[in-house]
Write an enzyme that holds these catalytic residues in place. Structure first.
Site, short mmCIF file in Angstrom:
data_model
loop_
_atom_site.label_atom_id
_atom_site.label_comp_id
_atom_site.label_asym_id
_atom_site.label_seq_id
_atom_site.Cartn_x
_atom_site.Cartn_y
_atom_site.Cartn_z
N GLU A 49 0.87 -1.17 0.00
CA GLU A 49 0.00 0.00 0.00
C GLU A 49 0.91 1.21 0.00
OE1 GLU A 49 -3.96 -1.39 2.44
OE2 GLU A 49 -2.43 -0.25 3.50
N ASP A 60 -6.33 9.87 8.96
CA ASP A 60 -5.26 8.93 9.26
C ASP A 60 -4.90 8.95 10.73
OD1 ASP A 60 -4.89 7.99 6.67
OD2 ASP A 60 -3.58 9.66 6.15
#
Length: 109
Positions: A49, A60
């Site tokens: 990723e 995040d």
């Protein structure tokens, strides 16, 4: 079937789990990101990723926020990160999944 589906189907057929590694593009540099992608593959990652740094990473967690902040501070931004992704298919066989904020994708469309 997509490459991601094929990767998981192959692993499932062998009774294995996927090793998915996350890297922030540009942390600490794009050159180092390339080296780390190659090393992740060498050490057995099935999928990588690859995060694209963004100036407002509210969704995040703190580790990814700091990685994005470091990438931006090092001079990376979404444009070079996204344009540099083309090299992945030339240097590694593993599958790369690009992680990008929807707002960033829409603003660049």
């Amino acid at each position: 079937m997509s490459r991601l589906e094929a990767t998981f189907a192959r692993l499932r057929a062998r009774g294995e789990r996927a090793l998915v590694a996350y890297l922030m593009a540009g942390d600490p540099s794009l050159a180092e990101t390339r080296r780390l992608v190659v090393e992740a593959e060498r050490r057995g990652a099935d999928v990588i990723e690859l995060g694209v740094p963004f100036s407002d990473p509210l969704a995040d967690g703190p580790v990814i926020q700091r990685a994005g902040t470091r990438a931006l501070a090092a001079g990376d931004d979404p444009r070079p990160a996204l344009s540099s992704i083309a090299w992945l298919d030339r240097i590694v066989l593993l599958l790369a999944v690009v992680i990008v904020y929807l707002g960033l994708a829409i603003s660049r469309a």
